[in-house]
Design a protein around this motif. Sequence first.
Motif, mmCIF file in Angstrom:
data_model
loop_
_atom_site.group_PDB
_atom_site.id
_atom_site.type_symbol
_atom_site.label_atom_id
_atom_site.label_comp_id
_atom_site.label_asym_id
_atom_site.label_seq_id
_atom_site.Cartn_x
_atom_site.Cartn_y
_atom_site.Cartn_z
ATOM 1 N N ALA A 83 0.797 -1.115 -0.019
ATOM 2 C CA ALA A 83 0.364 0.435 0.062
ATOM 3 C C ALA A 83 1.113 1.487 0.062
ATOM 4 O O ALA A 83 1.385 1.251 0.704
ATOM 5 C CB ALA A 83 -0.982 -0.134 0.996
ATOM 6 N N VAL A 84 1.145 1.877 -1.167
ATOM 7 C CA VAL A 84 2.033 3.367 -1.265
ATOM 8 C C VAL A 84 1.038 4.364 -0.660
ATOM 9 O O VAL A 84 0.137 4.199 -2.515
ATOM 10 C CB VAL A 84 2.707 2.952 -2.701
ATOM 11 N N VAL A 85 1.682 5.022 -0.748
ATOM 12 C CA VAL A 85 1.278 7.006 -0.864
ATOM 13 C C VAL A 85 2.336 7.489 -1.051
ATOM 14 O O VAL A 85 2.974 7.588 -0.837
ATOM 15 C CB VAL A 85 0.691 7.068 0.203
ATOM 16 N N PHE A 139 -4.301 1.267 -4.266
ATOM 17 C CA PHE A 139 -5.084 1.295 -3.781
ATOM 18 C C PHE A 139 -6.569 2.165 -3.383
ATOM 19 O O PHE A 139 -6.129 3.675 -3.711
ATOM 20 C CB PHE A 139 -5.237 0.315 -1.934
ATOM 21 N N GLN A 140 -7.574 1.965 -3.522
ATOM 22 C CA GLN A 140 -8.515 2.793 -3.020
ATOM 23 C C GLN A 140 -8.690 3.442 -1.611
ATOM 24 O O GLN A 140 -9.336 2.159 -0.871
ATOM 25 C CB GLN A 140 -9.527 2.112 -3.845
ATOM 26 N N ALA A 141 -8.940 4.633 -1.803
ATOM 27 C CA ALA A 141 -8.575 5.677 -0.454
ATOM 28 C C ALA A 141 -10.030 6.355 0.359
ATOM 29 O O ALA A 141 -10.558 7.273 -0.594
ATOM 30 C CB ALA A 141 -7.520 6.005 0.399
ATOM 31 N N THR A 142 -11.250 5.100 0.280
ATOM 32 C CA THR A 142 -12.237 6.479 0.896
ATOM 33 C C THR A 142 -12.379 8.116 1.856
ATOM 34 O O THR A 142 -12.613 8.939 1.492
ATOM 35 C CB THR A 142 -13.802 6.119 1.582
ATOM 36 N N THR A 143 -11.268 7.759 2.331
ATOM 37 C CA THR A 143 -10.260 8.176 4.011
ATOM 38 C C THR A 143 -8.846 8.502 3.851
ATOM 39 O O THR A 143 -8.415 8.088 3.464
ATOM 40 C CB THR A 143 -11.116 7.914 4.922
ATOM 41 N N LEU A 180 -11.403 8.588 -5.217
ATOM 42 C CA LEU A 180 -10.251 7.723 -4.389
ATOM 43 C C LEU A 180 -8.955 7.231 -3.972
ATOM 44 O O LEU A 180 -8.577 6.568 -3.081
ATOM 45 C CB LEU A 180 -11.670 6.045 -4.938
ATOM 46 N N THR A 181 -8.463 8.568 -4.647
ATOM 47 C CA THR A 181 -7.324 8.006 -4.547
ATOM 48 C C THR A 181 -6.445 9.387 -4.609
ATOM 49 O O THR A 181 -4.636 9.248 -5.026
ATOM 50 C CB THR A 181 -6.075 7.027 -5.934
ATOM 51 N N LEU A 182 -7.315 10.080 -4.853
ATOM 52 C CA LEU A 182 -5.741 11.637 -4.021
ATOM 53 C C LEU A 182 -7.251 12.538 -4.128
ATOM 54 O O LEU A 182 -8.327 12.101 -4.321
ATOM 55 C CB LEU A 182 -6.138 12.510 -5.979
ATOM 56 N N CYS A 235 0.321 13.741 4.730
ATOM 57 C CA CYS A 235 -1.113 12.829 4.378
ATOM 58 C C CYS A 235 -1.431 11.129 5.045
ATOM 59 O O CYS A 235 0.169 10.500 4.535
ATOM 60 C CB CYS A 235 -1.618 13.125 3.116
ATOM 61 N N SER A 236 -2.149 10.885 5.144
ATOM 62 C CA SER A 236 -2.136 9.530 4.993
ATOM 63 C C SER A 236 -3.282 8.876 4.402
ATOM 64 O O SER A 236 -4.613 9.661 4.415
ATOM 65 C CB SER A 236 -2.006 8.695 6.672
ATOM 66 N N ALA A 237 -3.968 7.830 4.579
ATOM 67 C CA ALA A 237 -4.987 7.272 3.777
ATOM 68 C C ALA A 237 -4.972 5.525 4.553
ATOM 69 O O ALA A 237 -4.339 5.576 4.763
ATOM 70 C CB ALA A 237 -4.674 7.042 2.195
ATOM 71 N N ARG A 238 -6.330 5.062 4.638
ATOM 72 C CA ARG A 238 -6.917 4.174 4.519
ATOM 73 C C ARG A 238 -7.422 3.066 3.701
ATOM 74 O O ARG A 238 -8.021 4.058 2.867
ATOM 75 C CB ARG A 238 -8.034 4.197 6.049
ATOM 76 N N LYS A 239 -7.409 1.900 3.652
ATOM 77 C CA LYS A 239 -7.679 1.158 2.828
ATOM 78 C C LYS A 239 -9.143 0.882 3.244
ATOM 79 O O LYS A 239 -10.148 1.297 4.321
ATOM 80 C CB LYS A 239 -7.436 -0.514 2.161
ATOM 81 N N ILE A 240 -10.137 1.238 1.761
ATOM 82 C CA ILE A 240 -11.282 1.421 1.963
ATOM 83 C C ILE A 240 -11.744 0.289 2.840
ATOM 84 O O ILE A 240 -13.017 0.508 3.410
ATOM 85 C CB ILE A 240 -12.049 0.688 0.022
ATOM 86 N N GLN A 241 -11.007 -0.523 2.783
ATOM 87 C CA GLN A 241 -11.813 -1.788 3.519
ATOM 88 C C GLN A 241 -12.394 -2.005 5.221
ATOM 89 O O GLN A 241 -13.648 -2.064 5.595
ATOM 90 C CB GLN A 241 -10.879 -3.512 3.593
ATOM 91 N N GLY A 242 -11.756 -0.645 5.749
ATOM 92 C CA GLY A 242 -12.263 -0.946 7.214
ATOM 93 C C GLY A 242 -11.085 0.415 8.119
ATOM 94 O O GLY A 242 -10.137 0.816 7.482
ATOM 95 N N ARG A 243 -11.228 0.119 9.479
ATOM 96 C CA ARG A 243 -10.456 0.736 10.291
ATOM 97 C C ARG A 243 -9.603 -0.052 10.380
ATOM 98 O O ARG A 243 -8.971 0.227 12.227
ATOM 99 C CB ARG A 243 -11.121 1.277 11.564
#
Lengths: 116, 111
Positions: free
Chosen positions: A2-4, A28-32, A74-76, A94-102
Amino acid sequence: GAVVSQHPSRVICKSGTSVKIECRSLDFQATTMFWYRQFPKQSLMLMATSNEGSKATYEQGVEKDKFLINHASLTLSTLTVTSAHPEDSSFYICSARKIQGRTEAFFGQGTRLTVV
Amino acid sequence: ILNVEQSPQSLHVQEGDSTNFTCSFPSSNFYALHWYRWETAKSPEALFVMTLNGDEKKKGRISATLNTKEGYSYLYIKGSQPEDSATYLCAFLNRDDKIIFGKGTRLHILP
């Protein structure tokens, strides 16, 4: 993995100008996505939480008109420091979390902003 | 006020020695505790995600324990190596999905 990716890593700008910082999740896709600021010898302070397709949620004391956040896909996510002043000089990350959860956060490399 | 404290702030350890440091966090409304390693000029990387009281996690020479009732977590490094030099951050997540970072423990391994 998982690269940001965060750009730029360093920026120097003149007082009164605006600076845009980009944060991309590459594989990966990051909703948040989250934006932090770090003052010297201090902890990472959460500035705002950026949700794809909706307005960002700002922490208390963070000026939303000063720090514009856009999360158009979902990626920017982008953070724009508007009308920058020397007191805005800081380290932004910045940081991102994967779409699946916390789960754990994946961080960008950070941006060192210097306003002269 | 939610507060996450890490101690010590800075630590010098001889190569080969073992060491540990602490993260203290609120014991109420707990959801998870994260440990990150932040090497100079790199991004912070997650070491452990801990959610259950009594959790013990291990990755190579690094391990961590969690006590949610009293609000602390220990990170242990066995047989320190130069590549362990970094800042170790802990982060507390509550059930409202709020994340609070500590200031970090800066670890220096002396050759």
